[in-house]
Write an enzyme that holds these catalytic residues in place. Structure first.
Site, PDB file in Angstrom:
ATOM      1  N   LYS A 174     -23.042  15.138 -54.412  1.00  0.00           N
ATOM      2  CA  LYS A 174     -22.064  14.063 -54.238  1.00  0.00           C
ATOM      3  C   LYS A 174     -22.202  13.367 -52.888  1.00  0.00           C
ATOM      4  O   LYS A 174     -21.947  12.168 -52.778  1.00  0.00           O
ATOM      5  CB  LYS A 174     -20.635  14.601 -54.393  1.00  0.00           C
ATOM      6  CG  LYS A 174     -20.231  14.867 -55.827  1.00  0.00           C
ATOM      7  CD  LYS A 174     -18.716  14.869 -55.949  1.00  0.00           C
ATOM      8  CE  LYS A 174     -18.249  15.241 -57.339  1.00  0.00           C
ATOM      9  NZ  LYS A 174     -16.785  15.331 -57.420  1.00  0.00           N
ATOM     10  N   LYS A 225     -26.196  13.919 -69.536  1.00  0.00           N
ATOM     11  CA  LYS A 225     -24.819  14.227 -69.928  1.00  0.00           C
ATOM     12  C   LYS A 225     -24.050  12.949 -70.231  1.00  0.00           C
ATOM     13  O   LYS A 225     -24.263  11.931 -69.571  1.00  0.00           O
ATOM     14  CB  LYS A 225     -24.102  14.956 -68.773  1.00  0.00           C
ATOM     15  CG  LYS A 225     -23.731  16.394 -69.099  1.00  0.00           C
ATOM     16  CD  LYS A 225     -23.133  17.089 -67.908  1.00  0.00           C
ATOM     17  CE  LYS A 225     -21.618  17.062 -67.939  1.00  0.00           C
ATOM     18  NZ  LYS A 225     -21.026  18.034 -66.997  1.00  0.00           N
ATOM     19  N   LYS A 252     -18.886   8.953 -67.590  1.00  0.00           N
ATOM     20  CA  LYS A 252     -18.089   7.734 -67.460  1.00  0.00           C
ATOM     21  C   LYS A 252     -18.802   6.703 -66.593  1.00  0.00           C
ATOM     22  O   LYS A 252     -18.457   5.531 -66.615  1.00  0.00           O
ATOM     23  CB  LYS A 252     -16.716   8.050 -66.873  1.00  0.00           C
ATOM     24  CG  LYS A 252     -16.774   8.460 -65.419  1.00  0.00           C
ATOM     25  CD  LYS A 252     -15.402   8.580 -64.814  1.00  0.00           C
ATOM     26  CE  LYS A 252     -15.485   8.931 -63.350  1.00  0.00           C
ATOM     27  NZ  LYS A 252     -15.383   7.786 -62.450  1.00  0.00           N
TER      28      LYS A 252
END
Ligand code: TRP
Length: 348
Positions: free
Chosen positions: A117, A209, A212
């Site tokens: 991240k 995966k 969103k």
């Protein structure tokens, strides 16, 4: 006998999709029949990334309500269980501080999600992002939860929570005994392994995966999609030219086929082997028609109810506030115990 208690958290990051539903929420619904469950919308975690990513105050409120609506619409009973947003219970932040002083820098430096991240510009990542796993440990242990349903990507964080619980129990063992608390004051929380289609992949690329943040809306089925959108996305989903195999090993090296069969299995609550027994040898066109019918039948009652609840702020907020009060009642006891164990003088 100690209570078996489930705790899990979902980030209010918006655009919930089939991956969130089949990977997490379905499981939460199942667990409510055998455990005392606490489901938390983790708004404190949401703000660990830059505001441009979490979207600002209005978006945070919207997403918090959306996740709550998804929980309720999917069948989580807010009377039997506790549904609340994290920031309402001060104990999460308080226990995080104590745990910050238990966890070691070396432990946090190994966290792979932080590295992903934070990316290259690590100097510019928030301190909160670095501390994210400690807050997550506090979430779980504040309720002394024993079972935590989590996806594969959160296993390392759950291990850290166990390490923190164990080190706290060890470091303060004498004080824990002096306070007449059990030697394992904090239980070591166990992961709850999730059902078959835990990992729902992109409809455009079976190796990625469902997410969103994928640029193509055709890669995912959103919980805000209507029946037409669901049908269209499934019909356009990527496949390969072969018919469906009749056994599971025939899905190896066929990620798109595997994903669609996995989605079918999860939505119908049957093993993949049974799905293949029925559809083995069939072309994708026929299989997809069945999948469309199944997906629409299973998802549209939920998405319709979610839409209705999303308009009803008064009701959704009352669920969160009621849940917050019940969560706080449990949390306050833990905070009192921890203050006594650590040696903080407190109001009686
Ligand atoms: N980190 C989890 C996720 O992104 C969310 C979360 C926060 C959580 N606190 C938790 C999950 C406690 C389980 C238990 O999916």
């Amino acid at each position: 006998m100690t209570t078996q208690r489930v705790f899990s958290g979902v980030q209010p990051t918006g655009n919930l999709h089939l991956g969130n539903y089949l990977g997490a929420i379905v499981n939460f619904v199942k667990l409510q029949s055998s455990y005392e469950c606490i489901y938390c919308v983790v708004d404190l975690h949401a703000i660990t990334v830059p505001m441009s990513v979490w979207g600002g105050p209005d978006e945070l409120r919207r997403c918090t309500r959306e996740v709550t609506a998804a929980f309720i619409a999917s069948g989580i009973d807010p009377k039997k269980n506790i549904i609340f947003n994290q920031s309402q219970v001060a104990g999460h932040a308080e226990l995080t501080w104590v745990f910050n002083c238990v966890a070691r820098l070396g432990w946090l430096n190994r966290m792979t999600q932080f590295k992903e991240k934070a990316g290259k510009d690590r100097e510019n990542a928030s301190v909160g992002l670095y501390d994210y796993p400690v807050l997550m440990a506090a979430d779980i242990l504040l309720y002394r939860a024993t079972h935590v349903p989590v996806g594969e990507d959160q296993k390392q964080h759950l291990e850290l929570a166990r390490d923190i619980a164990q080190k706290f129990n060890n470091d303060f063992s004498e004080s824990i005994a002096a306070n007449k608390q059990p030697a394992t004051y904090f239980p070591l929380p166990e992961p709850v392994i999730t059902g078959p289609a835990t990992r729902v992949m992109s409809l455009r690329d079976g190796a990625k995966k469902m997410s969103k943040s994928d640029a193509s809306d055709y890669s995912r089925i959103n919980l805000s999609d209507d029946a037409d959108a669901i049908a269209q996305k499934i019909r356009k989903a990527k496949t390969d030219p072969e018919p469906l195999p009749s056994e599971e090993k025939g899905l190896e090296a066929r990620p798109e086929a595997d994903n669609l069969v996995g989605i079918f299995a999860a939505l119908s609550g049957t093993p993949k082997a049974d799905v293949l027994r029925e559809f083995g040898g069939a072309q994708f066109s026929g299989f997809k028609s069945n999948l469309v019918d199944l997906a629409v039948a299973k998802l549209s009652p939920i998405t319709t109810e979610m839409k209705r609840l999303s308009q009803d702020h008064a009701y959704v907020d009352s669920v969160l506030i009621d849940g917050g009060e019940r969560a706080n009642a449990i949390a306050e006891q833990t905070i009192k115990d921890v203050k006594d164990i650590v040696g903080f003088i407190r109001r009686k």
